[in-house]
Design an enzyme around this catalytic site. Structure first.
Site, mmCIF file in Angstrom:
data_model
loop_
_atom_site.group_PDB
_atom_site.id
_atom_site.type_symbol
_atom_site.label_atom_id
_atom_site.label_comp_id
_atom_site.label_asym_id
_atom_site.label_seq_id
_atom_site.Cartn_x
_atom_site.Cartn_y
_atom_site.Cartn_z
ATOM 1 N N CYS A 93 49.479 141.392 3.842
ATOM 2 C CA CYS A 93 50.273 140.891 2.724
ATOM 3 C C CYS A 93 51.574 141.676 2.686
ATOM 4 C CB CYS A 93 49.552 141.131 1.400
ATOM 5 S SG CYS A 93 47.884 140.477 1.376
ATOM 6 N N ARG B 293 54.389 138.074 6.543
ATOM 7 C CA ARG B 293 53.140 138.829 6.438
ATOM 8 C C ARG B 293 52.039 138.042 5.723
ATOM 9 N NH1 ARG B 293 53.673 144.195 7.361
ATOM 10 N NH2 ARG B 293 51.865 144.649 6.074
ATOM 11 N N TRP C 254 48.200 137.101 2.074
ATOM 12 C CA TRP C 254 47.473 136.573 3.224
ATOM 13 C C TRP C 254 46.010 136.794 2.873
ATOM 14 C CZ3 TRP C 254 49.564 134.994 8.081
ATOM 15 C CH2 TRP C 254 48.619 134.760 9.075
ATOM 16 N N ASN D 114 48.107 145.632 -0.674
ATOM 17 C CA ASN D 114 47.981 145.127 0.697
ATOM 18 C C ASN D 114 46.905 145.958 1.377
ATOM 19 O OD1 ASN D 114 48.375 144.261 3.337
ATOM 20 N ND2 ASN D 114 50.094 145.647 3.681
ATOM 21 N N GLY D 115 45.883 145.301 1.935
ATOM 22 C CA GLY D 115 44.795 146.036 2.585
ATOM 23 C C GLY D 115 43.466 145.488 2.112
ATOM 24 N N GLU E 138 45.370 133.970 31.657
ATOM 25 C CA GLU E 138 46.288 134.265 30.562
ATOM 26 C C GLU E 138 47.522 135.031 31.078
ATOM 27 O OE1 GLU E 138 46.822 133.260 27.772
ATOM 28 O OE2 GLU E 138 48.009 134.785 26.772
ATOM 29 N N LYS F 177 51.333 133.683 30.714
ATOM 30 C CA LYS F 177 52.423 134.463 30.096
ATOM 31 C C LYS F 177 53.629 134.490 31.028
ATOM 32 C CE LYS F 177 51.570 134.507 26.958
ATOM 33 N NZ LYS F 177 50.400 133.994 26.326
ATOM 34 N N GLU G 3 55.371 130.990 31.360
ATOM 35 C CA GLU G 3 56.044 130.568 30.111
ATOM 36 C C GLU G 3 57.414 131.187 29.945
ATOM 37 O OE1 GLU G 3 52.906 131.748 27.166
ATOM 38 O OE2 GLU G 3 53.637 129.970 26.136
ATOM 39 N N HIS H 212 38.375 129.962 49.301
ATOM 40 C CA HIS H 212 38.032 128.542 49.408
ATOM 41 C C HIS H 212 39.268 127.650 49.408
ATOM 42 C CE1 HIS H 212 33.798 129.445 49.137
ATOM 43 N NE2 HIS H 212 34.060 130.216 48.094
ATOM 44 N N LYS I 102 56.419 126.755 19.249
ATOM 45 C CA LYS I 102 55.355 127.667 18.803
ATOM 46 C C LYS I 102 54.113 126.904 18.370
ATOM 47 C CE LYS I 102 53.602 131.630 17.934
ATOM 48 N NZ LYS I 102 53.091 132.332 19.112
HETATM 49 C C1 AGP Z 1 50.656 130.611 24.438
HETATM 50 O O1 AGP Z 1 51.530 131.605 24.868
HETATM 51 C C2 AGP Z 1 51.260 129.297 24.228
HETATM 52 N N1 AGP Z 1 52.374 129.359 23.362
HETATM 53 C C3 AGP Z 1 50.319 128.126 24.053
HETATM 54 O O2 AGP Z 1 49.542 128.024 25.199
HETATM 55 C C4 AGP Z 1 49.383 128.118 22.823
HETATM 56 O O3 AGP Z 1 48.389 129.086 22.962
HETATM 57 C C5 AGP Z 1 48.759 126.721 22.679
HETATM 58 O O4 AGP Z 1 49.777 125.787 22.435
HETATM 59 C C6 AGP Z 1 47.730 126.656 21.594
HETATM 60 O O5 AGP Z 1 48.271 126.967 20.353
HETATM 61 P P1 AGP Z 1 47.370 127.345 19.117
HETATM 62 O O6 AGP Z 1 46.658 128.591 19.438
HETATM 63 O O7 AGP Z 1 48.347 127.498 17.986
HETATM 64 O O8 AGP Z 1 46.411 126.218 18.882
#
Ligand code: AGP
Length: 602
Positions: free
Chosen positions: A2, A27, A75, A99-100, A478, A482, A485, A501, A597
């Site tokens: 928060c 937050r 939050w 907050n906490g 992952e 990263k 992206e 393979h 995002k």
């Molecule tokens: C991760 O770096 C990406 N921005 C993307 O793969 C993301 O994880 C995916 O779109 C799922 O989003 P969400 O976790 O908000 O559902």
């Protein structure tokens, strides 16, 4: 997580509080509230949802003239995001923001209720204001009453309290949650982060854990466990944008560094002495369940893959993981004995949300693991575990992934205990490792510097293979995601044992292999796989606690006694590698091309 703000002075208090809260809205934003004490009288406003709702509600309120004021943006941790659960919490003549998490609030609440106190909210915070007022009723002076109150609290807190018993005074305390005091010409400010006070104040003091005190016009008294302390302020940054990033070049970098802290928030109040508890879960959710299906996208899908290894291996529950966009159109056979688990940072991902709706139509019970309370996925699910990563601004997810994996590890212990698959000794062993996770996530200065130097050798080539086995295969996926992206370089995550393979045909000096080589899990197996690649001239960057003579480059990680600790440390390495490569290539790290995002389209 928060945000809290406080103000003592004669300016329009509402504006200062609301503007400060605006800066802290990242937050938490499921409700907000302010309380002002002026001419010895208290007034408050609260509203559910974003801050703009509170602004509208308090539009006609004027609060000039000497006085003190506190504000909060929430939050939710204990209790739903309702107006009654919003801060400031009210007693008979005082208000508190916090907050906490107060871990012993149940015990305190029972005590207070036995004394006749009536609670209005479901929060842990409300105990603080009642405890304070009980101490006043017992005859203590206001500051002694505040001190006696915080002496009873266990857990994490940053607290501001105002009371008609001491108008123009703010009582404050910090333990585990951030809090600063800032100084203007005549005014005193409090905030969770300095962005809330930049522009108003030039100097600030960042409180240490265990510190508390009071402030009134012209005076701030600070105390620690050893008694009274002097306040040594630091100049505040002049640039707000820079301050939001806390001096980091990009939000993603800041978020990588935050992981050690937010993972503690994820565990707070849930990782107990001998078990994991989720207060938000009704145990009946798991009745009649004999399998789990996890559904998610992107990074969240990778977290799910890692979680499936843990759930099957330790909690002995069959667990399948599906990419949400695939799941939707495959006419899946679904059994009501399967718990449908969605994972999402944003809680708004269209594919995941639609998959959840499908599962619900098929009669499955649902649980979401999500970072945003009140999001569509949380609202649609029967139950939710919030990951508490705080708002993630970088499009490339980092701290959200870390907290998702942590929740899945915690869920494994919760279910393993529930179904008897894990002995108390096995659970104790895992809990011991879990408590070390924040340390495994710390970013060492030397490590970052080494990755920065090394990154210049990885700006070209015809591709990257991130390879790992077992739990480290999802981490390889992952790591590759990263990198692609934010660097726009081609990268793939692959199970190390699968390279022979087919993909090994690509091996040459321009194929960069990032090898995840933990010592605690299948080390000899992965070593052989990397040797096969090295023999075909692939360029190898090995990440391991053990030196590997065939590596062209080597990043040494700590010796650990649990695979998850190696997992978290190697995760940080792959994140920093992607970050540094992207920066060298001149890309926009936080807002990479073609991405968003929150992916709310199919
Ligand atoms: C991760 O770096 C990406 N921005 C993307 O793969 C993301 O994880 C995916 O779109 C799922 O989003 P969400 O976790 O908000 O559902």
């Amino acid at each position: 997580m928060c945000g809290i703000v406080g103000y003592i002075g004669a300016q329009e208090k509402k504006k200062i509080l609301l503007d400060g809260l605006q800066e802290l809205e990242y937050r938490g934003y499921d409700s907000a509230g302010i309380a002002v004490i002026s001419d010895g009288k208290l007034q408050h406003f609260k509203a559910v949802g974003k801050l703009k709702n509170l602004r509208e509600k308090a539009a006609d309120f004027r609060s000039e003239g000497p006085g003190a004021a506190i504000g909060h943006t929430r939050w939710a941790t204990h209790g739903k995001p309702t107006e009654l659960n919003a801060h400031p919490h009210v007693g008979a003549f005082s208000y508190v923001v916090h907050n906490g998490i107060i871990e012993n609030y149940r015990e305190l609440k029972e005590e207070l209720e036995a004394e006749g106190v009536r609670f209005l909210s479901q929060t842990d915070t409300e105990t603080v204001v009642h405890l304070f007022e009980q101490k006043i009723k017992e005859g203590l002076e206001p500051f002694d009453a505040f001190k006696a109150t915080i002496d009873r609290l266990e857990g994490a807190y940053a607290i501001l309290l105002i009371s008609e018993a001491a108008p123009e005074t703010i009582f404050f305390a910090k333990n585990g949650s951030p809090l600063l005091i800032a100084f203007g010409a005549e005014e005193i400010y409090f905030a969770s982060s300095d962005t809330a006070v930049i522009g108003h104040a030039k100097e600030a003091y960042y409180l240490e854990d265990g510190e508390y005190g009071y402030a009134c016009p012209g005076e701030v008294k600070l105390f620690g466990p050893e008694g009274e302390k002097t306040i040594s302020t630091k100049p505040l940054p002049a640039d707000k944008a820079m301050a939001q990033k806390d001096g980091y070049r990009f939000f993603m970098e800041k978020e990588i560094y935050e992981q050690s802290t937010v993972i503690s928030d994820t565990m707070l109040g849930r990782v107990l002495e001998d078990r994991v508890e989720f207060e938000e879960l009704d145990p009946s959710l798991f009745e009649g369940i004999d399998a789990i299906k996890i559904c998610a996208c992107g990074t969240s899908y990778h977290a799910g893959l890692a979680g499936a290894y843990l759930l099957e291996r330790m909690a002995k529950i069959p667990c399948q993981v599906e990419i949400a966009s695939e799941f939707r159109y495959k006419d899946p056979l679904l059994s009501p004995r399967t718990l449908f688990v969605t994972i999402s940072q944003s809680g708004e991902t269209a594919d995941t949300l639609e998959a959840l709706k499908m599962a619900k139509r098929a009669g499955l019970k649902s649980l979401s693991i999500c970072n945003v309370d009140n999001s569509s996925i949380v609202r649609e699910s029967d139950a939710a575990i919030l990951t508490r990563a705080g708002i993630e601004k970088g499009v490339a997810s980092t701290k959200a992934f870390a907290t998702q994996v942590m929740v899945l590890w915690m869920l494994t212990l919760y279910l393993g205990r529930r179904n008897g698959a894990m002995t108390p000794e096995a659970i104790a062993h895992e809990l011991e490792a879990m408590r070390h996770a924040p340390r495994a996530l710390l970013v060492g200065e030397r490590l970052h510097e080494r990755i920065h130097r090394l990154s210049k050798r990885y700006l070209h080539g015809h591709g990257f293979f991130f390879i790992g086995r077992d739990l480290f295969f999802p981490l390889a996926l992952e790591g590759a995601l990263k990198l692609k992206e934010i660097s726009y370089l081609h990268a793939e995550g692959y199970p190390a044992g699968e390279m022979k393979h087919g993909p090994i045909a690509l091996a040459d000096a321009e194929l960069f292999t990032i090898a995840l080589m933990p010592k605690t899990l299948l080390y000899d197996k992965i070593k052989s796989n990397v040797e096969e690649l090295s023999a075909r001239d692939a360029t190898i960057l090995a990440i391991s606690p053990e030196a590997f003579e065939l590596a062209d480059d080597f990043i040494r990680t700590e010796e650990a006694d649990h695979p998850m600790l190696e997992f978290f440390e190697m995760m940080v390495v792959t994140q920093l590698l992607a970050l540094e490569i992207s920066i060298r290539l001149g890309n926009d790290v936080d807002m990479p091309r073609n991405l968003a995002k929150s992916v709310t389209v199919e």
